[in-house]
Design a protein around this motif. Structure first.
Motif, mmCIF file in Angstrom:
data_model
loop_
_atom_site.group_PDB
_atom_site.id
_atom_site.type_symbol
_atom_site.label_atom_id
_atom_site.label_comp_id
_atom_site.label_asym_id
_atom_site.label_seq_id
_atom_site.Cartn_x
_atom_site.Cartn_y
_atom_site.Cartn_z
ATOM 1 N N ASP A 20 -11.616 -8.098 -0.237
ATOM 2 C CA ASP A 20 -10.916 -6.931 -0.781
ATOM 3 C C ASP A 20 -11.801 -5.701 -0.635
ATOM 4 O OD1 ASP A 20 -9.591 -4.996 -2.290
ATOM 5 O OD2 ASP A 20 -8.909 -6.434 -3.792
ATOM 6 N N VAL A 21 -11.374 -4.758 0.205
ATOM 7 C CA VAL A 21 -12.162 -3.544 0.458
ATOM 8 C C VAL A 21 -11.442 -2.299 -0.054
ATOM 9 C CG1 VAL A 21 -13.290 -4.559 2.481
ATOM 10 C CG2 VAL A 21 -11.178 -3.239 2.782
ATOM 11 N N THR A 22 -10.454 -2.486 -0.914
ATOM 12 C CA THR A 22 -9.602 -1.391 -1.359
ATOM 13 C C THR A 22 -10.392 -0.203 -1.898
ATOM 14 O OG1 THR A 22 -7.945 -3.054 -1.989
ATOM 15 C CG2 THR A 22 -7.597 -0.791 -2.773
ATOM 16 N N VAL A 23 -11.462 -0.473 -2.648
ATOM 17 C CA VAL A 23 -12.229 0.620 -3.252
ATOM 18 C C VAL A 23 -13.553 0.867 -2.521
ATOM 19 C CG1 VAL A 23 -11.198 0.215 -5.514
ATOM 20 C CG2 VAL A 23 -13.338 -0.935 -4.923
ATOM 21 N N PHE A 24 -13.768 0.197 -1.399
ATOM 22 C CA PHE A 24 -15.014 0.382 -0.654
ATOM 23 C C PHE A 24 -15.018 1.743 0.046
ATOM 24 C CE2 PHE A 24 -16.517 -4.241 0.249
ATOM 25 C CZ PHE A 24 -16.415 -4.535 -1.104
ATOM 26 N N PRO A 25 -16.162 2.440 0.055
ATOM 27 C CA PRO A 25 -16.268 3.671 0.844
ATOM 28 C C PRO A 25 -16.262 3.351 2.333
ATOM 29 C CG PRO A 25 -18.402 3.082 -0.055
ATOM 30 C CD PRO A 25 -17.412 2.138 -0.672
ATOM 31 N N ALA A 26 -16.051 4.374 3.139
ATOM 32 C CA ALA A 26 -15.917 4.173 4.584
ATOM 33 C C ALA A 26 -17.127 3.475 5.186
ATOM 34 C CB ALA A 26 -15.684 5.517 5.268
ATOM 35 N N GLN A 27 -18.342 3.854 4.747
ATOM 36 C CA GLN A 27 -19.532 3.272 5.365
ATOM 37 C C GLN A 27 -19.655 1.777 5.123
ATOM 38 O OE1 GLN A 27 -19.556 5.628 3.017
ATOM 39 N NE2 GLN A 27 -21.123 5.287 1.439
ATOM 40 N N GLU A 28 -19.156 1.299 3.991
ATOM 41 C CA GLU A 28 -19.201 -0.140 3.720
ATOM 42 C C GLU A 28 -18.234 -0.893 4.630
ATOM 43 O OE1 GLU A 28 -21.232 -1.881 1.949
ATOM 44 O OE2 GLU A 28 -22.345 -0.106 1.304
ATOM 45 N N THR A 34 -2.173 8.724 8.035
ATOM 46 C CA THR A 34 -2.457 8.412 6.631
ATOM 47 C C THR A 34 -2.732 6.924 6.468
ATOM 48 O OG1 THR A 34 -1.048 10.226 5.875
ATOM 49 C CG2 THR A 34 -1.566 8.511 4.274
ATOM 50 N N LEU A 35 -1.991 6.104 7.199
ATOM 51 C CA LEU A 35 -2.230 4.660 7.189
ATOM 52 C C LEU A 35 -3.654 4.353 7.637
ATOM 53 C CD1 LEU A 35 -1.030 1.723 7.008
ATOM 54 C CD2 LEU A 35 -0.540 1.962 9.457
ATOM 55 N N PHE A 36 -4.082 4.955 8.735
ATOM 56 C CA PHE A 36 -5.445 4.751 9.220
ATOM 57 C C PHE A 36 -6.474 5.217 8.187
ATOM 58 C CE2 PHE A 36 -5.699 4.318 14.132
ATOM 59 C CZ PHE A 36 -4.898 3.204 14.070
ATOM 60 N N ASN A 37 -6.225 6.365 7.578
ATOM 61 C CA ASN A 37 -7.174 6.899 6.595
ATOM 62 C C ASN A 37 -7.325 5.980 5.391
ATOM 63 O OD1 ASN A 37 -7.878 9.220 8.032
ATOM 64 N ND2 ASN A 37 -6.209 10.428 7.167
ATOM 65 N N CYS A 38 -6.260 5.308 5.016
ATOM 66 C CA CYS A 38 -6.356 4.345 3.914
ATOM 67 C C CYS A 38 -7.124 3.100 4.342
ATOM 68 C CB CYS A 38 -4.962 3.961 3.423
ATOM 69 S SG CYS A 38 -4.116 5.244 2.461
ATOM 70 N N VAL A 45 0.840 -1.203 0.000
ATOM 71 C CA VAL A 45 0.000 0.000 0.000
ATOM 72 C C VAL A 45 0.874 1.250 0.000
ATOM 73 C CG1 VAL A 45 -1.637 1.367 1.354
ATOM 74 C CG2 VAL A 45 -1.981 -1.099 1.075
ATOM 75 N N SER A 46 0.590 2.146 -0.924
ATOM 76 C CA SER A 46 1.261 3.446 -0.962
ATOM 77 C C SER A 46 0.213 4.538 -1.104
ATOM 78 C CB SER A 46 2.260 3.530 -2.116
ATOM 79 O OG SER A 46 1.573 3.564 -3.363
ATOM 80 N N LYS A 47 0.576 5.743 -0.672
ATOM 81 C CA LYS A 47 -0.308 6.885 -0.824
ATOM 82 C C LYS A 47 0.542 8.118 -1.139
ATOM 83 C CE LYS A 47 -3.951 9.434 -0.907
ATOM 84 N NZ LYS A 47 -4.910 9.305 -2.038
ATOM 85 N N LYS A 48 0.231 8.732 -2.285
ATOM 86 C CA LYS A 48 0.940 9.937 -2.696
ATOM 87 C C LYS A 48 -0.020 11.116 -2.745
ATOM 88 C CE LYS A 48 4.554 7.722 -5.499
ATOM 89 N NZ LYS A 48 5.194 7.650 -6.840
ATOM 90 N N PHE A 49 0.473 12.268 -2.317
ATOM 91 C CA PHE A 49 -0.227 13.533 -2.466
ATOM 92 C C PHE A 49 0.645 14.402 -3.373
ATOM 93 C CE2 PHE A 49 -1.405 11.843 1.691
ATOM 94 C CZ PHE A 49 -2.793 11.889 1.632
ATOM 95 N N GLY A 50 0.353 14.339 -4.673
ATOM 96 C CA GLY A 50 1.239 14.996 -5.625
ATOM 97 C C GLY A 50 2.586 14.301 -5.637
#
Length: 265
Positions: free
Chosen positions: A83-91, A61-65, A26-31
């Protein structure tokens, strides 16, 4: 190869069976900023894990992902094998994932019991009903039990605005326990607490039902090591070390990093 790379690499090859939470590359980039890079983490059901690191290490950021507040730039997230990678928070919430935040998110004008009841109602099938709850309402009874779990029974009728800061943090834990969660993310629950309140927090966390696993982000290493059975140390958006609490506490590199020997960007 670093200790973290060796451990996460070997863990990632074990397969997905039996894990409550899996993060794979898992990676997360902001710009141009890479907040997370190549995170591999496997947490078993009922496991209590602490995530430590200086400000800017990537913990929130880890928690937010994990919760779905942020979509990872790359990688996959699985929750109890799904696999919940694309699930919204409520799901993810409906599947049993809960979270507390650094800043309290409470209804200050309502009582302690009302806050917990609304949390229980919000994850129930009858959450859109306008009917007032009766004393025999099962959710109200559950709310009463949760209030007792976090030792707030004596102030159940007190407005949240009249609670101490420590009591508000206890209330957040009760709300996170609503709806039979399978896994909880605690975001710095000891921040701003007195020594007495920290001791109470430790008692509450260690007394949670054994099947409820959690990850706790915490700057207070004494709290984190006492409520966890595994520790992940982060630095600059990557996993730096992982191990048992005693191993992390005695690690010279961890001590240097945590005590200011290295700085996050």
């Amino acid at each position: 190869m670093s200790d973290a790379a060796a451990m996460t690499g070997s863990t990632a090859t074990q397969g997905g069976a039996g894990y409550a939470l899996e993060l794979r590359d898992v990676s997360k980039k902001f710009g141009a900023l890479e907040a997370l890079g190549g995170i591999n983490m496997m947490v078993r059901p009922g496991e209590r894990r602490a995530v430590l690191g200086s400000n800017g290490a990537g913990k929130t950021t880890l928690f937010n992902c994990i919760t779905g507040d942020f979509a990872p730039t790359t990688g996959a997230i699985r929750f109890f094998g799904e696999d919940v990678t694309v699930f919204p928070a409520q799901e993810r919430i409906r599947r049993g994932l809960r979270r507390t935040y650094q800043i309290s998110l409470l209804f200050n004008g309502l009582s302690v019991l009302d806050n917990v009841y609304l949390a229980c109602r919000g994850v129930s099938r009858g959450r859109f009903s306008f009917k007032r709850p009766r004393k025999s309402d099962a959710l109200m009874q559950t709310a009463e039990e949760l209030v007792e779990t976090v030792n707030l029974a004596d102030v159940r009728a007190t407005s949240v605005s009249d609670l101490s800061y420590g009591q508000q943090r206890q209330l957040e834990i009760a709300m996170a326990l609503s709806g039979a969660p399978r896994f909880i993310l605690f975001d710095e629950p000891a921040a701003g607490l007195s020594p007495t309140e920290r001791a109470e927090l430790i008692r509450i966390l260690t007394g949670l039902p054994g099947h409820v696993g959690y990850i706790i982000i915490e700057h207070d290493m004494d709290v984190a090591l006492r409520v966890s059975d595994m520790v992940t140390m982060m630095h600059n958006g990557r996993i730096f070390k992982e191990g048992k609490p005693a191993e992390i506490e005695d690690d010279a590199e961890v001590q240097a990093l945590y005590l200011g020997g290295a700085e996050d960007e």
